[in-house]
Design a protein around this motif. Structure first.
Motif, short mmCIF file in Angstrom:
data_model
loop_
_atom_site.label_atom_id
_atom_site.label_comp_id
_atom_site.label_asym_id
_atom_site.label_seq_id
_atom_site.Cartn_x
_atom_site.Cartn_y
_atom_site.Cartn_z
N THR A 38 0.83 -1.20 0.00
CA THR A 38 0.00 0.00 0.00
C THR A 38 0.87 1.26 0.00
N LEU A 117 -4.28 1.79 -2.05
CA LEU A 117 -3.82 1.99 -3.42
C LEU A 117 -2.34 1.67 -3.55
N ASP A 118 -1.94 1.27 -4.75
CA ASP A 118 -0.54 0.95 -4.99
C ASP A 118 0.27 2.18 -5.43
N THR A 119 -0.34 3.37 -5.35
CA THR A 119 0.32 4.60 -5.78
C THR A 119 -0.27 5.79 -5.02
N LEU A 121 -1.64 9.84 -5.71
CA LEU A 121 -2.38 10.46 -6.81
C LEU A 121 -2.03 11.95 -6.90
N MET A 136 -8.32 6.23 -9.29
CA MET A 136 -7.97 5.01 -8.54
C MET A 136 -8.07 3.75 -9.40
N HIS A 139 -5.64 0.69 -9.53
CA HIS A 139 -4.65 0.86 -8.47
C HIS A 139 -5.14 0.36 -7.10
#
Length: 156
Positions: A38, A117-119, A121, A136, A139
């Protein structure tokens, strides 16, 4: 992934203090068991029962947050201060921040949805719920939901 509050349990009434009939402050939230990769979290709080639970016509958005650092472990009571790096989106009152339950009729359900989320924003600036969901897309690593209810004029 798990999302909880010290003020109410899943399916129970949201305290009056957190509504338009009280101080209109966000409840404290805590999370745990996030996916290992995460990079950030997003939170959307909405009411699918607007305006009348017997005849819902739309989902009303009460709070949009994103770029929440996963290591924060939660959000303080009253929704402030936000963890460093956390950013606000726009609710359906066209403003940032938390807007508590204020149903015109009946007992409504309020869904606090936390997304891992893997990123981050970074390209968003005060997005609406729809804009955040679009950003999203692809992600989301996991989701946790806490649902509370509220009906105006009733002790809770």
């Amino acid at each position: 992934m798990e999302l909880s509050s010290t003020l109410f349990v899943h399916g129970a009434a949201i305290p009056r203090r957190c509504t338009c009939e009280g101080d209109d402050v966000a409840p404290p939230l805590q999370w745990r068991d996030l996916p290992a990769s995460t990079a950030s979290l997003a939170l959307i709080v909405d009411d699918p029962d607007a305006p009348d639970p017997a005849h819902p016509q739309r989902t009303w958005v009460h709070w949009v947050l994103f770029d929440i650092p996963p290591g924060a472990g939660g959000l303080a009571g009253e929704g402030r201060p936000l963890p460093a790096g956390c950013r606000d989106g726009l609710n359906d009152w066209h403003r940032t921040g938390y807007g508590g339950p204020c149903p015109p009729i009946g007992r409504h359900r309020y869904f606090f949805k936390l997304y891992a989320l893997d990123t981050r924003l970074p390209d968003l600036t005060q997005p609406t719920k729809a804009e955040l969901q679009q950003a999203m897309h692809g992600h989301v690593l996991g989701e946790a939901v806490l649902m509370g209810t509220y009906q105006k004029g009733r002790a809770s």
